[in-house]
Design a protein around this motif. Structure first.
Motif, PDB file in Angstrom:
ATOM      1  N   ALA A  96      62.351 100.703  45.067  1.00  0.00           N
ATOM      2  CA  ALA A  96      62.274  99.590  44.119  1.00  0.00           C
ATOM      3  C   ALA A  96      62.289 100.101  42.686  1.00  0.00           C
ATOM      4  N   ARG A  97      61.561 101.205  42.428  1.00  0.00           N
ATOM      5  CA  ARG A  97      61.530 101.776  41.070  1.00  0.00           C
ATOM      6  C   ARG A  97      62.903 102.338  40.687  1.00  0.00           C
ATOM      7  N   LEU A  98      63.569 102.970  41.675  1.00  0.00           N
ATOM      8  CA  LEU A  98      64.901 103.507  41.413  1.00  0.00           C
ATOM      9  C   LEU A  98      65.860 102.389  41.015  1.00  0.00           C
ATOM     10  N   LYS A  99      65.781 101.260  41.698  1.00  0.00           N
ATOM     11  CA  LYS A  99      66.639 100.133  41.359  1.00  0.00           C
ATOM     12  C   LYS A  99      66.351  99.639  39.944  1.00  0.00           C
ATOM     13  N   GLU A 100      65.064  99.624  39.563  1.00  0.00           N
ATOM     14  CA  GLU A 100      64.712  99.201  38.206  1.00  0.00           C
ATOM     15  C   GLU A 100      65.300 100.157  37.174  1.00  0.00           C
ATOM     16  N   VAL A 101      65.165 101.474  37.450  1.00  0.00           N
ATOM     17  CA  VAL A 101      65.703 102.474  36.519  1.00  0.00           C
ATOM     18  C   VAL A 101      67.223 102.338  36.407  1.00  0.00           C
ATOM     19  N   GLU A 102      67.887 102.187  37.549  1.00  0.00           N
ATOM     20  CA  GLU A 102      69.345 102.036  37.538  1.00  0.00           C
ATOM     21  C   GLU A 102      69.761 100.800  36.760  1.00  0.00           C
ATOM     22  N   GLU A 103      69.000  99.722  36.891  1.00  0.00           N
ATOM     23  CA  GLU A 103      69.328  98.491  36.172  1.00  0.00           C
ATOM     24  C   GLU A 103      69.148  98.679  34.664  1.00  0.00           C
ATOM     25  N   ILE A 104      68.082  99.370  34.270  1.00  0.00           N
ATOM     26  CA  ILE A 104      67.858  99.632  32.844  1.00  0.00           C
ATOM     27  C   ILE A 104      68.967 100.510  32.279  1.00  0.00           C
ATOM     28  N   LEU A 105      69.354 101.546  33.027  1.00  0.00           N
ATOM     29  CA  LEU A 105      70.432 102.430  32.562  1.00  0.00           C
ATOM     30  C   LEU A 105      71.765 101.688  32.496  1.00  0.00           C
ATOM     31  N   ARG A 106      71.978 100.791  33.443  1.00  0.00           N
ATOM     32  CA  ARG A 106      73.208  99.983  33.396  1.00  0.00           C
ATOM     33  C   ARG A 106      73.233  99.125  32.130  1.00  0.00           C
ATOM     34  N   LYS A 107      72.086  98.511  31.815  1.00  0.00           N
ATOM     35  CA  LYS A 107      72.010  97.710  30.596  1.00  0.00           C
ATOM     36  C   LYS A 107      72.197  98.579  29.355  1.00  0.00           C
ATOM     37  N   ARG A 108      71.632  99.804  29.392  1.00  0.00           N
ATOM     38  CA  ARG A 108      71.812 100.717  28.259  1.00  0.00           C
ATOM     39  C   ARG A 108      73.282 101.054  28.054  1.00  0.00           C
ATOM     40  N   ASP A 109      73.970 101.355  29.162  1.00  0.00           N
ATOM     41  CA  ASP A 109      75.392 101.695  29.055  1.00  0.00           C
ATOM     42  C   ASP A 109      76.207 100.518  28.533  1.00  0.00           C
ATOM     43  N   GLU A 110      75.857  99.315  28.996  1.00  0.00           N
ATOM     44  CA  GLU A 110      76.556  98.124  28.491  1.00  0.00           C
ATOM     45  C   GLU A 110      76.322  97.959  26.990  1.00  0.00           C
ATOM     46  N   ALA A 111      75.062  98.131  26.571  1.00  0.00           N
ATOM     47  CA  ALA A 111      74.737  97.999  25.143  1.00  0.00           C
ATOM     48  C   ALA A 111      75.431  99.075  24.322  1.00  0.00           C
ATOM     49  N   THR A 112      75.490 100.298  24.868  1.00  0.00           N
ATOM     50  CA  THR A 112      76.135 101.404  24.155  1.00  0.00           C
ATOM     51  C   THR A 112      77.629 101.146  23.979  1.00  0.00           C
ATOM     52  N   ASN A 113      78.282 100.698  25.030  1.00  0.00           N
ATOM     53  CA  ASN A 113      79.720 100.405  24.944  1.00  0.00           C
ATOM     54  C   ASN A 113      79.996  99.255  23.980  1.00  0.00           C
ATOM     55  N   ALA A 114      79.133  98.232  24.019  1.00  0.00           N
ATOM     56  CA  ALA A 114      79.304  97.093  23.097  1.00  0.00           C
ATOM     57  C   ALA A 114      79.127  97.545  21.652  1.00  0.00           C
ATOM     58  N   LEU A 115      78.137  98.423  21.399  1.00  0.00           N
ATOM     59  CA  LEU A 115      77.907  98.930  20.046  1.00  0.00           C
ATOM     60  C   LEU A 115      79.095  99.758  19.570  1.00  0.00           C
ATOM     61  N   PRO A 258      70.141 103.443  22.004  1.00  0.00           N
ATOM     62  CA  PRO A 258      69.300 102.274  22.299  1.00  0.00           C
ATOM     63  C   PRO A 258      67.877 102.705  22.621  1.00  0.00           C
ATOM     64  N   ARG A 259      66.912 101.912  22.173  1.00  0.00           N
ATOM     65  CA  ARG A 259      65.528 102.198  22.516  1.00  0.00           C
ATOM     66  C   ARG A 259      65.321 101.988  24.011  1.00  0.00           C
ATOM     67  N   LEU A 260      64.633 102.949  24.628  1.00  0.00           N
ATOM     68  CA  LEU A 260      64.426 102.902  26.071  1.00  0.00           C
ATOM     69  C   LEU A 260      62.940 102.809  26.408  1.00  0.00           C
ATOM     70  N   ASP A 261      62.207 102.039  25.608  1.00  0.00           N
ATOM     71  CA  ASP A 261      60.769 101.891  25.857  1.00  0.00           C
ATOM     72  C   ASP A 261      60.506 101.375  27.273  1.00  0.00           C
ATOM     73  N   GLU A 262      61.332 100.420  27.699  1.00  0.00           N
ATOM     74  CA  GLU A 262      61.157  99.853  29.037  1.00  0.00           C
ATOM     75  C   GLU A 262      61.330 100.916  30.103  1.00  0.00           C
ATOM     76  N   LEU A 263      62.323 101.788  29.899  1.00  0.00           N
ATOM     77  CA  LEU A 263      62.573 102.856  30.872  1.00  0.00           C
ATOM     78  C   LEU A 263      61.431 103.869  30.848  1.00  0.00           C
ATOM     79  N   TYR A 264      60.988 104.271  29.654  1.00  0.00           N
ATOM     80  CA  TYR A 264      59.913 105.263  29.559  1.00  0.00           C
ATOM     81  C   TYR A 264      58.622 104.729  30.173  1.00  0.00           C
ATOM     82  N   ASN A 265      58.341 103.458  29.956  1.00  0.00           N
ATOM     83  CA  ASN A 265      57.135 102.857  30.545  1.00  0.00           C
ATOM     84  C   ASN A 265      57.231 102.844  32.067  1.00  0.00           C
TER      85      ASN A 265
END
Length: 269
Positions: A96-115, A258-265
């Motif tokens: 479950a935690r791995l899925k959360e991390v993967e989802e956060i990284l996916r969102k980061r990559d989307e945000a990075t590409n959009a930026l 991108p800030r990754l506070d959610e991922l670090y937490n």
């Protein structure tokens, strides 16, 4: 019971022998033979009884050992079953935690590409002057050659450089969750006659702080988001000694992540 019958028979025979005053030799011999036979059978039965007693004791010991082994196996089974249950629960939590991390990284990559796309559009007019935008290790790098920002050997931003930084700041001010690192880089040629600037370390640091001051003081980018560093000549893009390679190495790189506070937490839990 059988043993008792034999014993009584032996006693009776003996008594009969004692009570007989007159007995024929033939009958006396027969009684003696019967007595000897009964004695032998008695000894055999006694041996059989002793064997049965020993076998009974052995069987009892083996039964006790089997009961002990069964109890131990049952205890081990219960312990193993509990451990399997715990491991299964831990595995489900990790998945479950791995899925959360993967989802956060996916969102980061989307945000990075959009930026990156936003910056490329905003800075399109400066790309012919040595400005590039690319993604490395999940971060957006805006690289500006020194000729786009500074006169030769100077730490004062020229007008063309200010226009590029102005366009960059317009995008950054709309992206408050982006951290900004301004890195100064130089070529490997020694500094000559630049007054207070003694070496490439000085030049890289002072150019980085000049860009940082312009972004914060003139374009109102939040200074808490920025970090200024000097890398000197030690992270070249091109290690050859051609004029083109040296020009590439003299640059300012603005690193956006991108800030990754959610991922670090999540990872620190």
């Amino acid at each position: 019971m059988k043993f008792r019958h034999v014993f009584f028979a032996v006693v009776l025979v003996a008594a009969a022998l004692q009570s007989c005053v007159v007995m024929s030799p033939k009958k006396h011999k027969a009684l003696l033979a019967e007595r000897d036979s009964l004695s032998a059978r008695t000894a055999t039965l006694e041996n059989q009884v002793a064997g049965l007693v020993a076998d009974t004791a052995r069987i009892r010991r083996e039964l006790a050992q089997l009961r002990s082994n069964y109890a131990s196996l049952n205890s081990n089974y219960n312990a193993s079953s509990s451990k399997v249950t715990q491991l299964s629960s831990d595995l489900q939590k990790r998945e479950a935690r791995l899925k959360e991390v993967e989802e956060i990284l996916r969102k980061r990559d989307e945000a990075t590409n959009a930026l990156k796309e936003k910056l490329q559009k905003a800075l399109l007019g400066f790309q012919q002057s040595g400005l590039t935008v690319d993604i490395r290790n999940g971060k957006v790098y805006v690289s500006l050659t020194d000729k786009l920002l500074f006169p030769s050997g100077s730490i004062v931003i020229d007008e063309k450089g200010k226009q590029a930084l102005k366009q960059l700041a317009a995008v950054l001010n709309k992206e408050p969750d982006i951290n900004i690192a301004v890195e100064g880089h130089t070529d490997n040629k020694k500094i000559k006659n630049l007054g207070q600037i003694k070496d490439n370390w000085d030049l890289s640091v002072l150019r980085a702080t000049s860009v940082t001051r312009y972004l914060t003081e003139t374009e109102n980018v939040d200074p808490h988001r920025l970090t200024a560093t000097g890398k000197g000549e030690f992270q070249p893009i091109d290690t050859s000694e051609t004029p083109e390679a040296l020009s590439k190495n003299r640059r300012i790189e603005i690193v956006l992540s991108p800030r990754l506070d959610e991922l670090y937490n999540l990872i620190s839990k």
